[in-house]
Design an enzyme around this catalytic site. Structure first.
Site, PDB file in Angstrom:
ATOM      1  N   HIS A  83       2.230   5.073   1.875  1.00 59.53           N
ATOM      2  CA  HIS A  83       3.154   5.741   0.963  1.00 59.53           C
ATOM      3  C   HIS A  83       2.497   6.020  -0.387  1.00 59.53           C
ATOM      4  CE1 HIS A  83       6.604   6.560  -1.568  1.00 59.53           C
ATOM      5  NE2 HIS A  83       6.267   5.531  -2.326  1.00 59.53           N
ATOM      6  N   HIS A  84       1.871   5.023  -0.978  1.00 59.96           N
ATOM      7  CA  HIS A  84       1.271   5.194  -2.285  1.00 59.96           C
ATOM      8  C   HIS A  84       0.051   6.117  -2.242  1.00 59.96           C
ATOM      9  CE1 HIS A  84       3.739   2.764  -4.900  1.00 59.96           C
ATOM     10  NE2 HIS A  84       3.832   1.866  -3.943  1.00 59.96           N
TER      11      HIS A  84
END
Length: 99
Positions: A83-84
């Site tokens: 996600h990051h």
């Protein structure tokens, strides 16, 4: 931590409210292609441009989530890294067009 997460969620929600009318107006009046493949001026200009800028800018402090997880001595899961990493690439791409 709850206040932090709530503030990120509220700001993201406000940006969604800012961006949604422009998207549906373009989709309904100009078609799908125009809603996805817009020009730089129409996407990053006016109110829509501010929404995109704020949404991209707020993602930078969102990485502090990782710090909270590490300080709590919890393991970082794959979805967190994914996600990051993906968010960083998308924001980098958009902010490079704004500047």
């Amino acid at each position: 931590l709850q206040i932090w997460n709530l503030s990120i969620a509220v700001i993201s929600g406000v940006c969604a409210v800012i961006l949604t009318p422009e998207y549906f107006d373009t989709l309904l009046n100009k078609g799908y292609s125009a809603s996805v493949c817009s020009s730089r001026d129409s996407f990053y200009g006016g109110t829509n441009g501010w929404g995109v800028f704020i949404l991209g800018f707020i993602r930078l402090p969102e990485y502090i989530d990782t710090l909270f997880i590490v300080l709590k001595k919890r393991p970082l899961e794959f979805i967190h890294w994914y996600h990051h990493s993906f968010t960083l690439l998308v924001c980098w791409y958009h902010i490079s067009y704004i500047l």
